[in-house]
Design a protein around this motif. Structure first.
Motif, PDB file in Angstrom:
ATOM      1  N   VAL B 124    -107.963  97.972 -30.104  1.00  0.00           N
ATOM      2  CA  VAL B 124    -109.352  97.675 -29.655  1.00  0.00           C
ATOM      3  C   VAL B 124    -110.076  96.368 -30.450  1.00  0.00           C
ATOM      4  O   VAL B 124    -109.934  96.487 -31.801  1.00  0.00           O
ATOM      5  N   ALA B 125    -110.257  95.342 -29.586  1.00  0.00           N
ATOM      6  CA  ALA B 125    -110.781  94.202 -30.231  1.00  0.00           C
ATOM      7  C   ALA B 125    -112.594  94.333 -30.248  1.00  0.00           C
ATOM      8  O   ALA B 125    -112.998  94.292 -29.262  1.00  0.00           O
ATOM      9  N   ARG B 126    -112.859  94.356 -31.548  1.00  0.00           N
ATOM     10  CA  ARG B 126    -114.509  94.614 -31.371  1.00  0.00           C
ATOM     11  C   ARG B 126    -115.133  93.396 -31.737  1.00  0.00           C
ATOM     12  O   ARG B 126    -116.215  93.402 -31.323  1.00  0.00           O
ATOM     13  N   GLU B 127    -114.497  92.367 -32.370  1.00  0.00           N
ATOM     14  CA  GLU B 127    -115.224  91.028 -32.547  1.00  0.00           C
ATOM     15  C   GLU B 127    -114.658  90.295 -31.641  1.00  0.00           C
ATOM     16  O   GLU B 127    -113.239  89.679 -31.770  1.00  0.00           O
ATOM     17  N   ILE B 128    -115.477  89.924 -30.725  1.00  0.00           N
ATOM     18  CA  ILE B 128    -114.984  88.935 -29.462  1.00  0.00           C
ATOM     19  C   ILE B 128    -116.068  87.792 -29.774  1.00  0.00           C
ATOM     20  O   ILE B 128    -117.200  88.123 -28.899  1.00  0.00           O
ATOM     21  N   ALA B 129    -115.806  86.809 -30.420  1.00  0.00           N
ATOM     22  CA  ALA B 129    -116.719  85.459 -30.403  1.00  0.00           C
ATOM     23  C   ALA B 129    -116.015  84.206 -30.843  1.00  0.00           C
ATOM     24  O   ALA B 129    -114.966  84.338 -31.258  1.00  0.00           O
ATOM     25  N   VAL B 130    -116.312  83.402 -30.191  1.00  0.00           N
ATOM     26  CA  VAL B 130    -115.752  81.988 -30.684  1.00  0.00           C
ATOM     27  C   VAL B 130    -116.063  81.537 -32.022  1.00  0.00           C
ATOM     28  O   VAL B 130    -117.178  82.040 -32.779  1.00  0.00           O
ATOM     29  N   TRP B 131    -115.186  80.938 -32.549  1.00  0.00           N
ATOM     30  CA  TRP B 131    -115.276  80.262 -34.123  1.00  0.00           C
ATOM     31  C   TRP B 131    -115.872  79.110 -34.011  1.00  0.00           C
ATOM     32  O   TRP B 131    -115.984  78.263 -32.934  1.00  0.00           O
ATOM     33  N   GLU B 132    -116.459  79.007 -35.038  1.00  0.00           N
ATOM     34  CA  GLU B 132    -117.168  77.540 -35.315  1.00  0.00           C
ATOM     35  C   GLU B 132    -116.032  76.519 -35.405  1.00  0.00           C
ATOM     36  O   GLU B 132    -115.006  77.014 -35.514  1.00  0.00           O
ATOM     37  N   ASP B 133    -116.235  75.086 -35.139  1.00  0.00           N
ATOM     38  CA  ASP B 133    -115.312  74.248 -35.276  1.00  0.00           C
ATOM     39  C   ASP B 133    -114.701  74.045 -36.268  1.00  0.00           C
ATOM     40  O   ASP B 133    -115.160  73.865 -37.501  1.00  0.00           O
ATOM     41  N   ASN B 134    -113.442  73.916 -36.593  1.00  0.00           N
ATOM     42  CA  ASN B 134    -112.843  73.358 -37.772  1.00  0.00           C
ATOM     43  C   ASN B 134    -113.204  74.223 -39.147  1.00  0.00           C
ATOM     44  O   ASN B 134    -113.601  73.468 -39.845  1.00  0.00           O
ATOM     45  N   PRO B 135    -113.105  75.297 -39.115  1.00  0.00           N
ATOM     46  CA  PRO B 135    -113.513  76.068 -40.422  1.00  0.00           C
ATOM     47  C   PRO B 135    -112.534  75.658 -41.682  1.00  0.00           C
ATOM     48  O   PRO B 135    -113.282  75.705 -42.869  1.00  0.00           O
ATOM     49  N   GLU B 136    -111.361  75.102 -41.437  1.00  0.00           N
ATOM     50  CA  GLU B 136    -110.641  74.737 -42.507  1.00  0.00           C
ATOM     51  C   GLU B 136    -111.548  73.549 -43.175  1.00  0.00           C
ATOM     52  O   GLU B 136    -111.418  73.371 -44.319  1.00  0.00           O
ATOM     53  N   GLN B 137    -112.326  72.520 -42.324  1.00  0.00           N
ATOM     54  CA  GLN B 137    -113.003  71.460 -43.034  1.00  0.00           C
ATOM     55  C   GLN B 137    -114.381  71.804 -43.628  1.00  0.00           C
ATOM     56  O   GLN B 137    -115.120  71.172 -44.336  1.00  0.00           O
ATOM     57  N   ARG B 138    -114.894  72.979 -42.964  1.00  0.00           N
ATOM     58  CA  ARG B 138    -116.232  73.493 -43.568  1.00  0.00           C
ATOM     59  C   ARG B 138    -116.188  74.224 -44.870  1.00  0.00           C
ATOM     60  O   ARG B 138    -116.799  74.049 -45.624  1.00  0.00           O
ATOM     61  N   TYR B 139    -114.989  74.619 -45.050  1.00  0.00           N
ATOM     62  CA  TYR B 139    -114.925  75.336 -46.225  1.00  0.00           C
ATOM     63  C   TYR B 139    -113.947  74.700 -47.333  1.00  0.00           C
ATOM     64  O   TYR B 139    -112.953  74.025 -46.971  1.00  0.00           O
ATOM     65  N   GLY B 140    -114.161  74.731 -48.642  1.00  0.00           N
ATOM     66  CA  GLY B 140    -113.506  74.094 -49.716  1.00  0.00           C
ATOM     67  C   GLY B 140    -112.261  74.921 -49.358  1.00  0.00           C
ATOM     68  O   GLY B 140    -112.021  75.898 -49.191  1.00  0.00           O
ATOM     69  N   ARG B 141    -110.993  74.064 -50.120  1.00  0.00           N
ATOM     70  CA  ARG B 141    -109.723  74.505 -50.031  1.00  0.00           C
ATOM     71  C   ARG B 141    -109.573  75.990 -50.916  1.00  0.00           C
ATOM     72  O   ARG B 141    -109.054  77.008 -50.413  1.00  0.00           O
ATOM     73  N   ASP B 142    -110.305  76.017 -52.030  1.00  0.00           N
ATOM     74  CA  ASP B 142    -110.143  77.286 -52.634  1.00  0.00           C
ATOM     75  C   ASP B 142    -110.877  78.767 -51.916  1.00  0.00           C
ATOM     76  O   ASP B 142    -110.519  79.585 -52.080  1.00  0.00           O
ATOM     77  N   GLU B 143    -112.176  78.074 -51.591  1.00  0.00           N
ATOM     78  CA  GLU B 143    -112.879  79.369 -50.734  1.00  0.00           C
ATOM     79  C   GLU B 143    -112.227  79.531 -49.614  1.00  0.00           C
ATOM     80  O   GLU B 143    -112.034  80.954 -49.210  1.00  0.00           O
TER      81      GLU B 143
END
Lengths: 83, 217
Positions: B124-143
């Protein structure tokens, strides 16, 4: 028309480029009609992308040093046993 | 190719930028060339360490696995038949060593292995929502690394191991089944559950705020 549950059970086949084209078409028709499954497909693909993009982490220097010392001992022991 | 300065008696044999020829190095190593074996270790040590850390989720265990993997590979190199790739062979050793560590910890009861997490078992998929754009760029590498590790860590070991082998180490379904000693349908089933569980977890982290599924339409 597949139900969402049926589609989810076949999700890996949908994501697999080698899946039989007939099955792929059947799955595609569900994705086209179902916004929820469209989002699930998209976010699953993004999940796989972010994991594939992770570079192997650097080994801490002390860990690496102990690995190479252990290997050196092993190789020396093997050579000694052979001589 | 970089080389460990701790092994002073050996020097890199593969010039920077030259092609890595696994089968040639394996053949030389089997013939007793320690230098060739060291080049193989240099090439794969980071991947094996990553694999061990992902499965064991423990720094100390990952170090033990890293060492044991290459020591055993060296010790049993003459038994390596070349029917599979050398990398697949050492992955198999590393997985077995990692699973032994997990079993030992489970019997010691020092670390909880089965955390109360959703594993997608009910499909069962409970979380059905689009992602923000490019999360890789939003978060630092370590984070980002921390987010991804935490999600993988929350999976049950059976699912986690299959996901790591298939989707991170990119073993085939057949190689994964052989490595883990489970059936191909079991690999497929665990992989699906792992992927869905991770998708849920990451969606909670990366979903676009204040919007819903119709952001796509």
């Amino acid at each position: 028309m597949l139900t969402c549950k049926q589609f989810l059970q076949e999700l890996n086949d949908y994501l697999d480029p080698n899946t039989d084209p007939d099955l792929k078409r059947k799955l595609q028709s569900h994705v086209t009609e179902c916004p929820n499954c469209f989002v699930i497909v998209d976010t699953t693909q993004k999940t796989l992308q972010v994991y594939k993009g992770v570079e192997p982490q650097t080994i801490p220097d002390d860990v690496k040093s102990r690995l190479w010392k252990a290997l050196e001992r092993k190789i020396a022991a093997k050579k000694q046993a052979q001589s | 190719m970089t080389y460990s300065e701790n092994w002073m008696s050996l020097t890199p044999t593969t010039p920077v930028g030259s092609a890595f020829d696994e089968s040639a190095l394996v053949a030389k190593a089997k013939a007793g060339d320690a230098q060739a074996f060291s080049d193989l270790v240099n090439h794969y040590e980071r991947k094996i360490y990553r694999l061990a850390k992902h499965i064991t989720q423990n720094d100390e265990d990952a170090e033990d696995v890293l060492q044991e993997t290459f020591l055993k590979a060296y010790e049993h190199l003459e038994n390596f038949q070349g029917n599979s790739k050398f990398y697949t062979w050492i992955v198999r050793i590393a997985v077995n060593e990692s699973l032994m560590k997990l079993r030992k910890r489970k019997s010691d009861r020092t670390v909880p292995l089965d955390e109360p997490v959703d594993t997608g078992e009910e499909m069962v998929a409970r979380e059905i929502a689009v992602w923000e754009d490019n999360p890789e760029q939003r978060y630092g590498r370590d984070e980002m690394q921390e987010i991804l590790n935490s999600a993988v860590q929350s999976l049950k070991p059976d699912f986690r191991t299959v996901f790591i082998l298939r989707d991170i180490e990119e073993l085939s379904t057949e190689e994964t089944a052989e490595t883990l000693g489970i059936s191909i349908p079991a690999v497929k089933s665990r992989l699906l559950r792992a992927r869905l569980a991770l998708r849920e977890k990451l969606t909670r982290q990366f979903k676009r705020k204040g919007e819903d599924v119709f952001a796509y339409l």
